[in-house]
Each structure stands twice: as C-alpha cells, then as structure tokens.
Design an enzyme around this catalytic site. Structure first.
Site, PDB file in Angstrom:
ATOM      1  N   TYR A  20      -3.675  -4.181   8.782  1.00 24.16           N
ATOM      2  CA  TYR A  20      -3.194  -4.462   7.428  1.00 24.16           C
ATOM      3  C   TYR A  20      -2.812  -5.937   7.304  1.00 24.16           C
ATOM      4  CZ  TYR A  20      -0.213  -4.500   3.266  1.00 24.16           C
ATOM      5  OH  TYR A  20       0.349  -4.802   2.047  1.00 24.16           O
TER       6      TYR A  20
ATOM      7  N   THR B 126       6.137   1.139  -3.570  1.00 18.81           N
ATOM      8  CA  THR B 126       4.962   1.737  -4.202  1.00 18.81           C
ATOM      9  C   THR B 126       4.263   2.714  -3.274  1.00 18.81           C
ATOM     10  OG1 THR B 126       3.214   0.254  -3.426  1.00 18.81           O
ATOM     11  CG2 THR B 126       4.503  -0.507  -5.287  1.00 18.81           C
TER      12      THR B 126
END
Length: 312
Positions: A187, A224
């Site tokens: 990531y 989120t």
C-alpha cells in the site's frame, strides 16, 4: 489571510471558492468517502462532475444523493474499473464520445491493506489499482486536459496519496511485491509511486509548455471504508481513537477540493499538499532518476509509448 484558511476547512458549502460553472471534472472512486465529498463540493460550485467507479448501483445512488442535496448539481456516473486496463480504455472512449472538455481530474480511488491478489492484468492489486490504473487513466486523458487548460486557468490533475508514503520503499525490480508481500508495504509503495509520478508528470507538463498542473494531496488520517481489511483489534482501537484524531471524510476532502479550485493554486504544480498547505514529501520522492525510471517502467507495464524519453 490565515483565518480564512482555517474557516475554509470548516466550510462544507465551499463558500470561499469561486463558482466553477461550465467546468468539467472526473473523480475516481467518487461514490464514497473522500471521493464522494469531493464530488459533492465540486458539483455545488457548479462543476459538471463525472464519478468514475467500479460499482454501478453505488455510483447511481451517489449521483441521486448529490443531485438531491445540491439540487442544481450536474453529476453522472461512468463505469471504470481501475484494476483493468481494458476497462480504463473503455471509460476514456466513453468520456471522449461526450465531446466535453476536462478541467479537473481527481485520482482519488484506492484499495488499502488488501490480501495479496492480482488484478486481471496480473498486477499486485495495490500497485495495479492505486498506481498503474491512475497512471494509465491520466496519460489517456492528458490530451483533453491540455486542450481544456488556458494560460490563466490551467487544467488541474490532483492525485490523492497518503502519509504512509513517508515510510515506503520503492522496489523497482519488484514493483509487484512478489518477493515478500506485506499489505502495508504494498500500500505504502503504491502511494509513494503516485508522488514520484506527480513530480515527473509536472516536469513533463512544464517542459511541454502545457497549461496543466499536477499536484498530490495527503488527506490525513480519514475514517473511511479503506480500512475494511484492517484486523478487528485495530478496528476496535481505531474506533476508540477515532474521535480523537480521525477526520470525517468531509475534512479529508478539504485539501483535494482546495487543490482543485483554489485560486491560490492557479498555475502551481509539483506540490505536496497537506491541510491546504504545501509541505515536503519524502526525500526519495524528489529523486529525478527514480522518477524517470518509474515512469519508463510504468509505460511498459500499461503498454503506452514513453513520450518522455526526449525530456531530460
């Protein structure tokens, strides 16, 4: 002055930004989280916004909600799966068929900490979707952006990275993390690649005298859906600390919106923005040799010609 800036961050109605009537924006991953807030605010300012997303029902629902909330908002959904080069090319064809300009491209979509898996083109998912998908999309839309930008109103490319890029390593000989896969490493690497890409892109745009700017945004730690794959212990801890230091998606979107429409950013490119201010990214991101090598490698991976070879 300064007080304006702090108020602006807390002004969801975008009252401090000039109207954007007649302008067109594309926001990837615009159906939820920061992307959704970005779309809503740009639409509220009068922009025609196209949500590029890989979930039709979620996309149409977002369109409906934004039209309801903004009343005048021109928002539509176009299918685009960033994990598929074919889908990206089809999306660009469908967009081009509209014969409309493009003033703002927001590369916002992303996956975070997913288990090791491959996209349909055989890329590691973080690198393939977060980075390569946006690399291809941006390159395919560049001509339209160049035609739409003017001397006094440049077209703008805004790419959402993350503070994780500060701890990232870019393994040029193992961009797919085949040797040793760690979701965090993969990531972070995808987010560092986006910063390197933005700096190289700005260099090329400047060299070509294009009326287009490219900037990168760090939304801060935002609460989120990206955290879907975070282990539940972390989830509980996150939930307990959320109200201490996590921002709402609305706040997370404020720097993206600032980069997209603020007059202060007119003509400014190659910036790393955090909290609506320019700041320094990781040192390694400024390595021009690395920027060039990543660009060339990326062109090979997505199968486009490397126009940048002529640019030092």
């Amino acid at each position: 002055g300064q007080p304006m800036a702090s108020m602006r961050a807390h002004s969801p109605d975008g009252g401090f930004f000039p109207a954007q009537n007649g302008k067109v924006a594309i926001v990837t991953g615009g159906a939820k989280g920061i992307g959704y807030q970005t779309v809503k605010h740009l639409a509220r300012l009068g922009m025609h916004v196209i949500i590029a997303g890989n979930n039709e029902s979620e996309g149409q629902e977002a369109v409906r909600k934004i039209q309801e909330e903004t009343l005048t908002g021109k928002v539509e959904f176009l299918y685009c799966d960033l994990a598929s080069m074919k889908s990206i090319r089809q999306f660009v064809q469908r967009f081009r068929a509209k014969n409309c300009p493009l003033h703002v491209l927001v590369n916002n979509a992303g996956v975070m900490l997913v288990p090791e898996r491959k996209t349909e083109d055989g890329f590691e998912e973080h690198f393939g979707l977060n980075y390569l998908g946006h690399f291809l999309l941006t390159n395919l839309l560049l001509d339209t952006l160049k035609q739409s930008g003017t001397h006094s109103h440049n077209a703008r490319i805004i790419t959402v990275s993350s503070a994780t890029h500060y701890v990232a390593k870019l393994h040029l000989n193992d961009l797919q993390s085949r040797c040793s896969y760690s979701p965090h490493g993969a990531y972070a690497q995808s987010k560092l690649a986006l910063v390197l890409f933005t700096y190289r892109l700005q260099h090329l745009l400047t060299a070509n005298g294009s009326h287009v700017t490219a900037n990168v945004v760090d939304p801060g730690v935002v609460n989120t859906d990206l955290y879907k794959h975070v282990f539940w212990v972390v989830k509980v801890a996150k939930w307990m600390t959320a109200w201490l230091f996590f921002k709402a998606p609305e706040e997370g979107a404020s720097t993206t919106i600032y980069a997209a429409v603020s007059p202060e950013m007119e003509g400014a490119g190659g910036c790393y923005l955090y909290n609506e201010e320019r700041t320094k990214s990781a040192d390694v991101a400024y390595d021009e040799g690395l920027q060039r090598r990543l660009w060339t490698e990326s062109c090979k991976m997505v199968g486009i010609s490397d126009e940048s070879r002529r640019v030092p």
